[in-house]
Write a protein that holds these residues in place. Structure first.
Motif, PDB file in Angstrom:
ATOM      1  N   UNK A  96      51.365  40.881  -7.340  1.00  0.00           N
ATOM      2  CA  UNK A  96      50.268  41.215  -6.412  1.00  0.00           C
ATOM      3  C   UNK A  96      49.907  42.700  -6.541  1.00  0.00           C
ATOM      4  N   UNK A  97      49.423  43.106  -7.699  1.00  0.00           N
ATOM      5  CA  UNK A  97      49.134  44.536  -7.885  1.00  0.00           C
ATOM      6  C   UNK A  97      48.010  45.046  -6.995  1.00  0.00           C
ATOM      7  N   UNK A  98      47.018  44.201  -6.697  1.00  0.00           N
ATOM      8  CA  UNK A  98      45.887  44.658  -5.870  1.00  0.00           C
ATOM      9  C   UNK A  98      46.345  44.949  -4.442  1.00  0.00           C
ATOM     10  N   UNK A  99      47.149  44.055  -3.872  1.00  0.00           N
ATOM     11  CA  UNK A  99      47.635  44.235  -2.501  1.00  0.00           C
ATOM     12  C   UNK A  99      48.531  45.458  -2.401  1.00  0.00           C
ATOM     13  N   UNK A 100      49.534  45.527  -3.263  1.00  0.00           N
ATOM     14  CA  UNK A 100      50.477  46.637  -3.210  1.00  0.00           C
ATOM     15  C   UNK A 100      49.809  47.956  -3.623  1.00  0.00           C
ATOM     16  N   UNK A 101      48.882  47.883  -4.578  1.00  0.00           N
ATOM     17  CA  UNK A 101      48.177  49.086  -5.003  1.00  0.00           C
ATOM     18  C   UNK A 101      47.316  49.672  -3.901  1.00  0.00           C
ATOM     19  N   UNK A 102      46.644  48.796  -3.160  1.00  0.00           N
ATOM     20  CA  UNK A 102      45.830  49.269  -2.037  1.00  0.00           C
ATOM     21  C   UNK A 102      46.681  49.947  -0.984  1.00  0.00           C
ATOM     22  N   UNK A 103      47.795  49.320  -0.654  1.00  0.00           N
ATOM     23  CA  UNK A 103      48.697  49.914   0.330  1.00  0.00           C
ATOM     24  C   UNK A 103      49.262  51.240  -0.172  1.00  0.00           C
ATOM     25  N   UNK A 104      49.551  51.313  -1.470  1.00  0.00           N
ATOM     26  CA  UNK A 104      50.072  52.555  -2.045  1.00  0.00           C
ATOM     27  C   UNK A 104      49.035  53.675  -1.933  1.00  0.00           C
ATOM     28  N   UNK A 136      60.362  48.964  -1.532  1.00  0.00           N
ATOM     29  CA  UNK A 136      61.142  47.743  -1.727  1.00  0.00           C
ATOM     30  C   UNK A 136      60.279  46.611  -2.265  1.00  0.00           C
ATOM     31  N   UNK A 137      59.066  46.456  -1.741  1.00  0.00           N
ATOM     32  CA  UNK A 137      58.175  45.398  -2.213  1.00  0.00           C
ATOM     33  C   UNK A 137      57.778  45.621  -3.666  1.00  0.00           C
ATOM     34  N   UNK A 138      57.497  46.871  -4.014  1.00  0.00           N
ATOM     35  CA  UNK A 138      57.145  47.178  -5.405  1.00  0.00           C
ATOM     36  C   UNK A 138      58.332  46.905  -6.321  1.00  0.00           C
ATOM     37  N   UNK A 139      59.523  47.341  -5.912  1.00  0.00           N
ATOM     38  CA  UNK A 139      60.711  47.133  -6.727  1.00  0.00           C
ATOM     39  C   UNK A 139      61.031  45.659  -6.930  1.00  0.00           C
ATOM     40  N   UNK A 140      60.796  44.848  -5.901  1.00  0.00           N
ATOM     41  CA  UNK A 140      61.094  43.420  -6.002  1.00  0.00           C
ATOM     42  C   UNK A 140      60.204  42.723  -7.017  1.00  0.00           C
ATOM     43  N   UNK A 141      58.980  43.208  -7.195  1.00  0.00           N
ATOM     44  CA  UNK A 141      58.041  42.561  -8.115  1.00  0.00           C
ATOM     45  C   UNK A 141      58.069  43.156  -9.523  1.00  0.00           C
ATOM     46  N   UNK A 142      58.885  44.181  -9.760  1.00  0.00           N
ATOM     47  CA  UNK A 142      58.957  44.791 -11.092  1.00  0.00           C
ATOM     48  C   UNK A 142      60.218  44.392 -11.851  1.00  0.00           C
ATOM     49  N   UNK A 143      60.943  43.413 -11.343  1.00  0.00           N
ATOM     50  CA  UNK A 143      62.095  42.910 -12.060  1.00  0.00           C
ATOM     51  C   UNK A 143      63.232  43.907 -12.142  1.00  0.00           C
ATOM     52  N   UNK A 144      63.853  44.010 -13.317  1.00  0.00           N
ATOM     53  CA  UNK A 144      65.015  44.883 -13.495  1.00  0.00           C
ATOM     54  C   UNK A 144      64.671  46.357 -13.344  1.00  0.00           C
ATOM     55  N   UNK A 145      63.427  46.722 -13.603  1.00  0.00           N
ATOM     56  CA  UNK A 145      63.028  48.131 -13.462  1.00  0.00           C
ATOM     57  C   UNK A 145      63.092  48.585 -12.019  1.00  0.00           C
ATOM     58  N   UNK A 146      62.917  47.662 -11.077  1.00  0.00           N
ATOM     59  CA  UNK A 146      62.949  48.007  -9.664  1.00  0.00           C
ATOM     60  C   UNK A 146      61.930  49.073  -9.313  1.00  0.00           C
ATOM     61  N   UNK A 147      62.353  50.027  -8.499  1.00  0.00           N
ATOM     62  CA  UNK A 147      61.428  51.101  -8.113  1.00  0.00           C
ATOM     63  C   UNK A 147      61.629  52.354  -8.966  1.00  0.00           C
ATOM     64  N   UNK A 148      62.394  52.247 -10.050  1.00  0.00           N
ATOM     65  CA  UNK A 148      62.558  53.387 -10.948  1.00  0.00           C
ATOM     66  C   UNK A 148      61.238  53.702 -11.642  1.00  0.00           C
TER      67      UNK A 148
END
Length: 507
Positions: free
Chosen positions: A371-379, A350-362
């Protein structure tokens, strides 16, 4: 008789009722605080109950002082209380994430969430099959409301399929309970074990049919092949905190399989001993491979995570089929690991989808994340853990799984399927990560940021992956102690029914 056993059931009930009363009901902030504080208290109580159970052994709570096998009882052993403790840990992360704003997108989120906790905890603690059915219905009714939280066509469609299938499952459940009660004269799990051990030959096929109907019901609840088709659409359509809590729902079906086919139809059941293993072993292996194929074929991150849940279900079902202490210990350890990590992945999607705009989590090119560093680390942490790579908890869990195989044939099949599925998961997650984080269609990031409560919720669940490695020694000891206690059926029956009511003797 300790009243602490019933606390994980009563606390969510009273919390739900309190939230619906004014003035708390009219204040979003009050609803959130009451729900979060109650979940923290629930976690503390379940940890205390686990410590008490480790120190004192199996205990039961007879409601209204009606002694078993006649009354309603709750049974606390290390395995069941560990599952309640796991539910509380998962619920704390989910409710904190929901309290960051997701709860206000629909009505009665917090009361439904608490009723769901009540049903889940009751299903793990109940000592008879009829009340297992009752708690199933409580958690399912709450889940129907939570599934359509925030509305939308996809949620409504998934909810209709989910409701219809579970109503059919509930009907089959009642049929099986009627058959078993009519032949055995009891639905108390401990007493059923006694009655099955001295079953006359003319009733064997009737009881076997009731037991196999239960297998169908639990297979539907756990999403085992070929009854897994509802899970990807349902879990991917649910709102993030609901999907995270749903990560433990399939484990209730696994727990029911383990409890029923270890205690009632276990080694002491004579001709009915191990009647489910011949079905569970191939279905478990097939479910693992189906989930792994689903991971590779997923077109969005939520569906990918839902297929990871299917892989964990197949792995646990395969272990249940082995019917050994090592396999049962692996069930507990791997359940804790997979539930918390998959719950975290639903929130992360959900957090990734919210920051990718219309693409969402697709899994298509999308807007650059803020915040690519924060979300990338968690991923990366979650991906390493769920793929079973060192140094995260999945590696320890996979080792326990591989060591649980007994015969050479079991070793060949289990090792091949588990390792191949791990490779497929690694490929699928690598593909998803490269698309989500590297294939960017624009240079400007959106305004969305991870809120403090969301970061805490995700960090809380992901923290389990390294901590389960740091404390692997005590956790594996706990797992083996739970397995030995569950498989010591004679002692459990003696505690619940009395010394005279042991398996093979007239109570």
């Amino acid at each position: 008789m300790s009243h602490l056993i019933i606390a994980p059931i009563l606390l969510p009930i009273f919390t739900a009722l309190l939230i619906m009363l004014p003035p708390i009901h009219y204040s979003p902030m009050r609803r959130r605080w009451v729900s979060m504080v109650s979940t923290v208290i629930l976690l503390i109580l379940t940890v205390c109950l686990l410590l008490q159970t480790q120190a004192e052994g199996v205990s039961f709570y007879a409601l209204g002082a009606w002694q078993p096998p006649f009354g309603i009882i709750l049974v606390a052993d290390i395995f069941s209380v560990s599952m309640v403790c796991l539910t509380s840990m998962l619920a704390l992360g989910a409710i904190c994430y929901g309290s960051a704003g997701e709860d206000e997108k629909g009505s009665f989120f917090h009361p439904l969430f608490q009723f769901q906790l009540m049903g889940i905890n009751g299903a793990f603690l109940t000592g008879d099959l009829f009340n297992l059915f009752v708690f199933f219905e409580v958690l399912l009714i709450a889940s129907y409301g939570l599934l359509v939280h925030a509305g939308g066509k996809n949620k409504t469609k998934a909810a209709v399929h989910y409701v219809v299938l579970n109503l059919a499952g509930s009907a089959v459940f009642l049929f099986s309970l009627g058959i078993l009660y009519g032949t055995l004269g009891t639905l108390n799990i401990a007493d059923m074990a006694v009655q099955v051990a001295k079953l006359p030959p003319e009733n064997l096929m009737l009881v076997k049919s009731g037991g196999l109907l239960l297998l169908i019901v639990f297979a539907l609840k756990a999403a085992i092949l070929p009854l897994q088709f509802w899970l990807p659409a349902t879990y991917s359509a649910a709102s993030p905190p609901v999907a995270a809590l749903f990560a433990v729902m399939t484990k209730i079906g696994i727990y029911a399989l383990l409890r029923v086919y270890t205690t009632i139809f276990g080694e002491q059941a004579g001709p009915l001993a191990g009647m489910a293993s011949d079905w569970l072993w191939p279905l478990g292996l097939a479910t693992i491979m189906l989930g792994a194929i689903g991971v590779l074929a997923s077109q969005d991150f939520r569906k990918l995570v839902a297929n990871l849940v299917i892989i964990s279900v197949g792995t646990l079902v395969t272990l249940v089929a082995l019917q050994s202490s090592a396999a049962t210990a692996a069930v507990l350890f791997y359940t804790i690991h997979s539930t918390l990590v998959c719950g975290a992945l639903f929130l992360l999607a959900d957090l990734i989808g919210a920051q990718r705009g219309k693409a969402g989590d697709r899994l298509v090119p999308g807007r650059r994340m803020a915040q690519p560093a924060l979300l990338g680390t968690m991923f990366v942490v979650a991906a390493v853990a769920v793929a079973g790579l060192p140094p995260m908890s999945g590696f320890v869990g996979k080792l326990m799984i591989l060591q649980a195989a007994g015969s050479p044939l079991q070793q060949v099949l289990l090792w091949s399927v588990v390792l191949l599925s791990s490779l497929m998961v690694l490929i699928g997650l690598s593909r998803a990560g490269s698309i989500l984080f590297w294939r960017v269609s624009g240079n400007e990031a959106g305004p969305e940021r991870v809120l403090p409560l969301q970061a805490f919720a995700l960090g809380w669940l992901l923290l389990a992956a390294p901590l389960m490695v740091v404390f692997a020694g005590p956790l594996t000891e706990l797992s083996f102690a739970a397995a030995e206690q569950m498989r010591d059926i004679q002692s459990s029956i003696a505690i619940i029914l009395g010394d005279a009511a042991t398996v093979g003797e007239q109570p």
